[in-house]
Motif scaffolding. Structure first.
Motif, PDB file in Angstrom:
ATOM      1  N   ALA A  45       0.832  -1.202   0.000  1.00  0.00           N
ATOM      2  CA  ALA A  45       0.000   0.000   0.000  1.00  0.00           C
ATOM      3  C   ALA A  45       0.865   1.250   0.000  1.00  0.00           C
ATOM      4  CB  ALA A  45      -0.927  -0.002   1.212  1.00  0.00           C
ATOM      5  N   MET A  46       0.434   2.224  -0.812  1.00  0.00           N
ATOM      6  CA  MET A  46       1.094   3.529  -0.876  1.00  0.00           C
ATOM      7  C   MET A  46       0.162   4.644  -0.414  1.00  0.00           C
ATOM      8  SD  MET A  46       3.305   3.200  -4.393  1.00  0.00           S
ATOM      9  CE  MET A  46       2.137   2.279  -5.382  1.00  0.00           C
ATOM     10  N   SER A  47      -1.133   4.320  -0.256  1.00  0.00           N
ATOM     11  CA  SER A  47      -2.077   5.298   0.267  1.00  0.00           C
ATOM     12  C   SER A  47      -3.189   4.582   1.022  1.00  0.00           C
ATOM     13  CB  SER A  47      -2.665   6.163  -0.855  1.00  0.00           C
ATOM     14  OG  SER A  47      -3.478   5.388  -1.709  1.00  0.00           O
ATOM     15  N   ALA A  48      -3.794   5.331   1.935  1.00  0.00           N
ATOM     16  CA  ALA A  48      -4.935   4.837   2.709  1.00  0.00           C
ATOM     17  C   ALA A  48      -5.995   5.929   2.719  1.00  0.00           C
ATOM     18  CB  ALA A  48      -4.509   4.480   4.125  1.00  0.00           C
ATOM     19  N   ASP A  49      -7.207   5.545   2.382  1.00  0.00           N
ATOM     20  CA  ASP A  49      -8.335   6.476   2.349  1.00  0.00           C
ATOM     21  C   ASP A  49      -8.025   7.708   1.490  1.00  0.00           C
ATOM     22  OD1 ASP A  49      -9.775   4.745   4.023  1.00  0.00           O
ATOM     23  OD2 ASP A  49      -8.891   5.654   5.812  1.00  0.00           O
ATOM     24  N   GLY A  50      -7.334   7.480   0.384  1.00  0.00           N
ATOM     25  CA  GLY A  50      -7.051   8.549  -0.567  1.00  0.00           C
ATOM     26  C   GLY A  50      -5.880   9.440  -0.199  1.00  0.00           C
ATOM     27  N   GLU A  51      -5.219   9.184   0.914  1.00  0.00           N
ATOM     28  CA  GLU A  51      -4.079   9.991   1.352  1.00  0.00           C
ATOM     29  C   GLU A  51      -2.788   9.196   1.185  1.00  0.00           C
ATOM     30  OE1 GLU A  51      -4.206  13.208   2.497  1.00  0.00           O
ATOM     31  OE2 GLU A  51      -6.367  13.166   2.058  1.00  0.00           O
ATOM     32  N   VAL A  52      -1.792   9.809   0.537  1.00  0.00           N
ATOM     33  CA  VAL A  52      -0.500   9.158   0.385  1.00  0.00           C
ATOM     34  C   VAL A  52       0.072   8.891   1.781  1.00  0.00           C
ATOM     35  CG1 VAL A  52       1.874   9.485  -0.428  1.00  0.00           C
ATOM     36  CG2 VAL A  52      -0.047  10.176  -1.862  1.00  0.00           C
ATOM     37  N   LEU A  53       0.569   7.676   1.996  1.00  0.00           N
ATOM     38  CA  LEU A  53       1.166   7.328   3.285  1.00  0.00           C
ATOM     39  C   LEU A  53       2.501   8.052   3.431  1.00  0.00           C
ATOM     40  CD1 LEU A  53       0.380   3.511   3.294  1.00  0.00           C
ATOM     41  CD2 LEU A  53      -0.671   5.256   4.746  1.00  0.00           C
ATOM     42  N   LYS A  54       2.621   8.828   4.467  1.00  0.00           N
ATOM     43  CA  LYS A  54       3.854   9.558   4.759  1.00  0.00           C
ATOM     44  C   LYS A  54       4.537   8.896   5.946  1.00  0.00           C
ATOM     45  CE  LYS A  54       2.285  14.056   3.035  1.00  0.00           C
ATOM     46  NZ  LYS A  54       1.228  13.608   2.223  1.00  0.00           N
ATOM     47  N   LEU A  55       5.765   9.231   6.160  1.00  0.00           N
ATOM     48  CA  LEU A  55       6.528   8.643   7.252  1.00  0.00           C
ATOM     49  C   LEU A  55       5.787   8.767   8.579  1.00  0.00           C
ATOM     50  CD1 LEU A  55       9.184   7.171   7.715  1.00  0.00           C
ATOM     51  CD2 LEU A  55      10.264   9.377   8.139  1.00  0.00           C
ATOM     52  N   ARG A  56       5.170   9.910   8.842  1.00  0.00           N
ATOM     53  CA  ARG A  56       4.450  10.092  10.108  1.00  0.00           C
ATOM     54  C   ARG A  56       3.191   9.219  10.190  1.00  0.00           C
ATOM     55  NH1 ARG A  56       3.158  15.166   7.579  1.00  0.00           N
ATOM     56  NH2 ARG A  56       0.936  15.263   7.150  1.00  0.00           N
ATOM     57  N   ASP A  57       2.727   8.716   9.039  1.00  0.00           N
ATOM     58  CA  ASP A  57       1.572   7.805   8.984  1.00  0.00           C
ATOM     59  C   ASP A  57       2.023   6.355   8.897  1.00  0.00           C
ATOM     60  OD1 ASP A  57      -0.099  10.133   8.647  1.00  0.00           O
ATOM     61  OD2 ASP A  57       0.385  10.082   6.512  1.00  0.00           O
ATOM     62  N   LYS A  58       3.252   6.099   9.272  1.00  0.00           N
ATOM     63  CA  LYS A  58       3.865   4.774   9.181  1.00  0.00           C
ATOM     64  C   LYS A  58       4.150   4.385   7.734  1.00  0.00           C
ATOM     65  CE  LYS A  58       1.842   2.952  13.447  1.00  0.00           C
ATOM     66  NZ  LYS A  58       0.927   3.907  13.974  1.00  0.00           N
ATOM     67  N   GLY A  59       4.232   5.359   6.847  1.00  0.00           N
ATOM     68  CA  GLY A  59       4.514   5.114   5.437  1.00  0.00           C
ATOM     69  C   GLY A  59       6.005   5.157   5.171  1.00  0.00           C
ATOM     70  N   PRO A  60       6.405   5.167   3.942  1.00  0.00           N
ATOM     71  CA  PRO A  60       5.572   5.383   2.757  1.00  0.00           C
ATOM     72  C   PRO A  60       4.942   4.106   2.191  1.00  0.00           C
ATOM     73  CG  PRO A  60       7.882   5.418   2.119  1.00  0.00           C
ATOM     74  CD  PRO A  60       7.833   5.235   3.613  1.00  0.00           C
ATOM     75  N   LEU A  61       5.374   2.940   2.669  1.00  0.00           N
ATOM     76  CA  LEU A  61       4.817   1.679   2.160  1.00  0.00           C
ATOM     77  C   LEU A  61       4.380   0.792   3.319  1.00  0.00           C
ATOM     78  CD1 LEU A  61       7.546   0.737  -0.500  1.00  0.00           C
ATOM     79  CD2 LEU A  61       5.420   2.004  -0.894  1.00  0.00           C
ATOM     80  N   TRP A  62       3.270   0.081   3.104  1.00  0.00           N
ATOM     81  CA  TRP A  62       2.811  -0.942   4.054  1.00  0.00           C
ATOM     82  C   TRP A  62       2.566  -2.231   3.278  1.00  0.00           C
ATOM     83  CZ3 TRP A  62      -1.748   0.542   7.748  1.00  0.00           C
ATOM     84  CH2 TRP A  62      -1.437   1.689   8.474  1.00  0.00           C
ATOM     85  N   ILE A  63       2.791  -3.359   3.920  1.00  0.00           N
ATOM     86  CA  ILE A  63       2.237  -4.618   3.415  1.00  0.00           C
ATOM     87  C   ILE A  63       0.901  -4.783   4.122  1.00  0.00           C
ATOM     88  CG2 ILE A  63       2.405  -7.130   3.394  1.00  0.00           C
ATOM     89  CD1 ILE A  63       5.403  -6.872   3.087  1.00  0.00           C
ATOM     90  N   VAL A  64      -0.155  -4.945   3.324  1.00  0.00           N
ATOM     91  CA  VAL A  64      -1.520  -5.026   3.831  1.00  0.00           C
ATOM     92  C   VAL A  64      -2.177  -6.282   3.278  1.00  0.00           C
ATOM     93  CG1 VAL A  64      -3.754  -3.842   3.852  1.00  0.00           C
ATOM     94  CG2 VAL A  64      -1.654  -2.503   3.897  1.00  0.00           C
TER      95      VAL A  64
END
Length: 153
Positions: free
Chosen positions: A104-123
């Motif tokens: 995942a590179m975004s959640a709920d239409g928002e790009v995942l940023k470092l502060r959101d535990k981004g930039p990538l997630w395995i989901v």
């Protein structure tokens, strides 16, 4: 052999988000494949809604299929060792690809940023498969993903 593995992998032009090493056929850096956001998105966008255990809420995750990334570089193995920026590391059995987890590179239409535990997630699509609703599979959700290593026995 996967369809894309025969094509050379171009060097990353942007910030490298994901580095893959181990048993892979295609590389674009010494001993590894490096992907920036554009390279990942070029593999085809995928999305699904599923519940994130930590929030208890359903979210729309968008990104690229983990399987598509592994096929692109001609990887073969039995284990995918996933590592995060915070040095969290977990082994994901190759068999989990049958659930088509997402990078995942975004959640709920928002790009995942470092502060959101981004930039990538395995989901994982946990709401679609009862077998995924357990602590073992929840531990394979890797946020701040930055490295994969393809391991053979």
């Amino acid at each position: 052999m996967p369809a894309h593995a025969a094509e050379p992998l171009s060097p990353a032009k942007g910030t490298v988000l994901l580095t893959i090493s181990g048993n892979i056929e295609q590389t674009n850096a010494p001993g590894r494949a490096e992907f920036d956001r554009d390279m990942l998105e070029a593999l085809g966008r995928k999305s699904f809604k599923t519940t994130f255990v930590m929030s208890g809420k359903t979210h729309l995750f968008e990104g690229v299929s983990l399987r598509a990334v592994l096929e692109r570089i001609g990887s073969k193995g039995t284990v995918i060792r996933a590592s995060a920026l915070n040095d969290y590391e977990i082994d994901i059995p190759w068999d989990d690809l049958k659930y088509d987890p997402l990078i995942a590179m975004s959640a709920d239409g928002e790009v995942l940023k470092l502060r959101d535990k981004g930039p990538l997630w395995i989901v994982y699509p946990r709401d679609d498969h009862s077998a995924l609703r357990d602590d073992i599979h929840d531990s394979r959700w890797v946020w701040q993903l930055n490295r994969l290593r393809i391991v053979r026995p």
